[in-house]
Structure formats: structure tokens, C-alpha cells
Design an enzyme around this catalytic site. Sequence first.
Site: not given
Length: 439
Positions: A64, A73, A103, A201, A206, A254
Site C-alpha cells: 500500500d 494504535d 490509506h 484481483a 488471488v 479496500s
Amino acid sequence: MWRWNRAVVGASLALLMVGASATPGMAAAYPKPLPQQWWFTAWDIQNKVWPLSQGNGVTVAVLDTGVEASIPDLAGVVLPGIDAGNGGSDGRTDLDDAAVPGHGTGMASLIAAQARRTGFLGVAPQVKILPVITKTRSTTAPGIRYAVDHGAKVINISQASPMPCQPDVQEAVGYALQHDVLVVAGAGNSGDTSNESMTPANCAGVLAVGAVNGQMVPWSKSERQPYVTVAAPGVGVSSVLKDGQLHTSNGGTSGATALTSGAAALVRAEYPTMSAREVVQRLIASTRDAGPKGKDDQTGYGVVRPYHALADNVSKSAPNPVFDAYDKWAAANGGAGASNSSGKSVTGDGPNWGRIAMLVVGLIIVIAIIVATIVTLLRRGRSQPAAGPSYPPQGPPSFGGQPYGPAQPPAPGARPQFYPPAGQAPEGTSPQPGGHGES
């Protein structure tokens, strides 16, 4: 006698407590999830899933924009990774430059957030995150290979580019599957408009993920393509971004992809010897049907259900279209990675006779040179200094493909779509905790 029995009972309880705290995989205590984390209720994560698995010992690679490792966190969760474009970063800084950036951090938080500042929890909080920056399409293939070579058992790709599966990406996916690494990618978010086929994808092997809302109704923008295999929560899915704050999206595949990767990590932790092939089969077989009855192009075989993936008895003959497609591709490309009945890669079974032969030949050559040198020295006598060997020392031959690093950055490519856009209200009916889920 009573005192002795009480002492024995007390000592026994103490030993049990010590044993429990030292037992690998024992469920760690976390606070309750935030009310807006509706997928925790739908999946009954805390009551049914976490007593079985929290992802211990599994590394999930997040391909990403990078992951902001400094936010509370994600403290202690993010491993050093790489920028697959130029090698100039260890991936622990999120390079997203969108209007509301972060993202990659958001995807990592859905998988493994620790609730230290915002209260936000990942579905697999005991996993480690390997950040791999892949901000252009051309970095996807080297990113996959890097993740495989650096210990990932699940690769999350919440990115989509409208084009056919490219050969370099397909080969990288094959490399991952041959090394028992599962690849999960978003189906795409243009299903209500152009509905284009999205890579990675659409690559064979995948696990492609669509999105649903809290009522398990398909998200209108989720891609409608034959490659869609499963679906997961993707509407009104909040996450922690690079500023360390909680943001809510309007929907996207996502988030659904990240939650599916988290579910896969839970299964891999509970069954560490189970192959990626079997994990995918288990995830598919334990879904709940959504959308049109049976397999459809928007939600695939249905919505992922982590508890059932962990606990159900799944037949070894259950459908596995993901690996069926990969096996077909492998057979058409020289049989690379074709599988045997055990589900293991044929290319990885048994001794590597080619390499052994090379080593044997090399050893024979070295011995011959040593013998020839000794004979020469004996003939010349001790008075003459011996000449050193005329060959430089050589390392073992490389079988790992191209090295990673800044020396040869990939050529620039189109930027993949990063979904979902952050900071917007959820689309359509707001998902409600306790909506349709496990039952």
C-alpha cells in the site's frame, strides 16, 4: 489436612495461571470494540473468534502507501519493510498524499490495531504487519516477491488498477503460492459504472474480495466480475489513518480486503501447518450466501465468517476456484507450481537435484585443482614458493531472482486506485451492530 489441601489447591491454581500466561496462542485480553466497529458484532469476534485465534505468529504484508508505525494504535506491531519503488524507505512511514492521507495505515489498523489511543481494534491484533510501499502498478510484482521473501504468510493488496492481469504480477502471485503465501486483493469500486476488470484481483490464484454493508447486502459500487470469490464488510468501515485519528469511509473493497486478510491470518495462526490452498478452501466453504442465490459476480460464494472458517469441518473436496484457476495457469505455463494431491507445491517437494549436481561438480573441480596444485608443488620442490590459486572465490549460485533495493527501481507505472476515500459518511443504510452475521 485442610491447610495442606488449601496449600495444594493454591499452588495448583498458581501453576495453572503461570501456564496459561506462558502458553503460546492463549487469548490476550482487549477492551470492547468501539460501537461503530459493527463487524465485530456481526462476526462475534470477542466471544467466539478470539478464544480460538488472535493471529499469533503470523505476519501480514500490507502492500500500500506505507504504514505509520509511530501512532499509538500500531506501536510494536509494524516490522521494517521497504519501498518497492526505490528501496529508500522501510515502509514505516505512510507516504499517502491524498486529501485525507493514510490509506495503508488504515488497512493495517483494520487488521492489527491495538486500541491504545482511539479504542479501535484490529480483528487479528496479535499479527505483525510488514509494510511494503507500492504506489504504482509496476511495484506490485516486486512488492509481492519481497513480502514472500521476508516472512509474510498473508499478503493484503487493497489496491486495484483497471487492466488485465499483467505477466509480471501473475508470475509474482505464482511465486507467492509456490511458497505457501496467500494473496488477497480488492475486487474494485466501479461496479455501478465502468465495472472494469481490476488487477491484481483478476490474477489467477488471488482471493478477490467484494464489499457488503451491515445487513450483508452487496455494496452498489463493488465490482461485478467473475473473479470475485468472497465478500466482507466494506460499508461504513472506519479505520485509524496516519494522523493517529479515527476516520470513517463511505465504502470500499479496500476495507473488505483488509478484514478478509485478518480472517485469513486468524486461520493461519490456529492451523500453522495448514497450506494456503487449504486456508482459501476453508474461507470459501464457510461463507454465508449474499446477493443472488449461489455464486454471483458481486459477492462470490458469500460473506467471509471467521469463526466458521476456524471451527467448521470442511471437506477436502470442497470447491476451491482460486487454486483451480492458478493450477490451470501453471499447467499452461510449463507446470510451474502445479500441485500434487497433498496441496503442496510440486516445485517445492523433494531434493533440488539440479543444485545438488552443481555442488557436486563444483566440489570435484575444487578437489582436482587442489590435487593439481599439490602435484606441481612436489615437482618444483620446497625451494620455490607456491603460486596461489588462479580463480577467485565464488559464492553459491543465486536462485532467488532479482535482488531488491535502490539500484534498479521499477519503471514508473500508473498509480493504482486506493479505496475507500476517507472522512465521508457511509453510503446508504447505516450498518447496525447486531445485523445479519454469523447465524
